[in-house]
Enzyme design. Structure first.
Site, PDB file in Angstrom:
ATOM      1  CB  SER A 154       0.834 -29.662  58.602  1.00 36.49           C
ATOM      2  OG  SER A 154      -0.429 -29.937  59.170  1.00 36.49           O
ATOM      3  CG  ASP A 219      -0.269 -25.101  65.222  1.00 35.47           C
ATOM      4  OD1 ASP A 219      -1.490 -25.199  64.969  1.00 35.47           O
ATOM      5  OD2 ASP A 219       0.614 -25.573  64.496  1.00 35.47           O
ATOM      6  CG  HIS A 248      -1.181 -25.413  61.442  1.00 33.87           C
ATOM      7  ND1 HIS A 248      -0.426 -26.371  62.091  1.00 33.87           N
ATOM      8  CD2 HIS A 248      -1.613 -25.987  60.287  1.00 33.87           C
ATOM      9  CE1 HIS A 248      -0.408 -27.475  61.360  1.00 33.87           C
ATOM     10  NE2 HIS A 248      -1.115 -27.264  60.263  1.00 33.87           N
TER      11      HIS A 248
END
Length: 371
Positions: A154, A219, A248
């Site tokens: 991320s 996601d 995610h």
């Protein structure tokens, strides 16, 4: 105005757990250990001989915490940059699983302002953080970039690509739910803005090693298009992993996650210069004879119409970046350097004319060997 927008973007980007899930305790002998801040989340690391708890100084004046997990069978080391809402206390179990299943050493760290690290989280601080951790790996553990894989999850894809773009001989990169840029997470934009943060879209093309992209198709935080975009722009893209139905924060729960990672690590362990040369040649669609022929005689090879070429050849091979006035060469001697325009390099290498900013169709790239 740009600074104000950058600070606003940072507020959306960083969510360190509060309170932190762990604390650092220093013993009389100077050794650091981890103490859990919550009885509901014990961290069983006090007696783990394979774990080093580190406090590392950064160039911006912060002290950041890092966990170094050692695997006696490891050939490679993973430098893990985590997401924006976790700290090391929450990631310790995952680190242990990755260390064992991937057969690697693993270094994880908390950004400034996360966990027991000092300072405040910011884009600039995360860049200084990962640079300090990389320097620690070099000086304290003797880990070179050739034996290092950078892993960014991320927001962690930001510092990961920042460092990867600076390391021409890095072994590999993993982008897990990575972002094109901070602003592009919030809205779909095609323009570039000076106040955007983590502009990975501008850095991915400067990474010169294999890049594995992992992303969930469902996601809802960082759209799958971010991962797909990074994969398409990578100079040396590895077979991506699109986890069907993955979100995610749950990709590690899917069997394909660890299976594909193991495959990637195995191939990186066995990656030789000869294999890299073959892959580059295939991506450029160049026959062997055009790139490596007549190396022994110091003759020239023509590059067939590619805007920029990373060429590998030599003794057993040498890497060169087209258009770079200071060309770094890696052969049997990792310290070989060839200066653009100088045909008297100390070992086999490609030499690019100093005036060339890129290699065009029909240009000559000289190959010179030590006589």
């Amino acid at each position: 105005m740009g600074c104000m927008f950058s600070q606003l973007a940072a507020k959306f980007a960083f969510f360190p757990p509060s309170p932190p899930t762990y604390q650092i305790k220093k013993h009389d002998n100077g050794k650091l250990t981890v103490v859990s801040s919550s009885s509901s989340m014990p961290i069983p690391v006090a007696d783990d001989p394979s774990l080093d708890v580190l406090l590392i100084d950064t160039k911006r004046g912060n002290k950041i915490v890092a966990f170094y997990l050692k695997n006696p069978y490891a050939r490679l080391t993973v430098l893990y940059s985590h997401g924006n809402a976790a700290d090391l206390g929450q990631l310790y179990d995952l680190f242990v699983q990755l260390k064992v299943n991937l057969r690697v050493n693993l270094m994880g760290y908390d950004y400034s302002g996360y966990g027991a690290s000092t300072g405040k989280p910011s884009e600039s601080n995360t860049y200084a953080d990962i640079e300090a951790v990389y320097q620690c790996l070099q000086t304290e553990y003797g880990i070179s970039q050739e034996d290092l894989i950078l892993y960014g999850q991320s927001v962690g894809s930001g510092p990961t690509l920042h460092l990867a773009a600076k390391l021409p001989r890095l072994r590999g990169v993993v982008l897990h739910s990575g972002i094109l840029s901070g602003l592009r997470v919030l809205c779909h934009v095609k323009c570039k803005f000076c106040f955007d943060i983590y502009q990975n879209i501008n850095k991915i093309q400067r990474v010169k090693c294999p890049v594995l992209v992992i992303h969930g198709t469902e996601d809802d935080v960082v759209n799958w298009l971010h991962g797909n975009g990074l994969w398409k722009m990578a100079r040396e893209p590895y077979e991506p992993l699109w986890i069907k139905g993955g979100g995610h924060c749950n990709l590690e729960l899917y069997p394909d996650y660890i299976r594909h990672l193991c495959k990637f690590i195995y191939e990186m362990e066995n990656m030789t210069t000869e294999i890299r040369l073959k892959r580059i040649r295939q991506s450029l669609r160049l026959p062997t004879s055009l790139v490596a022929a007549n190396v022994a005689g110091g003759q020239s090879a023509r590059v067939a119409g590619t805007p920029a070429v990373e060429a590998v050849a030599g003794n057993p091979a040498v890497e060169a970046v087209a258009g770079n006035p200071a060309v770094e060469a890696v052969a049997g001697n990792p310290a070989v350097e060839a200066v653009a325009g100088n045909r008297n390099a100390r070992n086999a290498c490609f030499v690019v004319p100093a005036a060339a900013s890129s290699v065009q169709s029909g240009d000559v790239v000289w190959i010179h060997t030590r006589s």
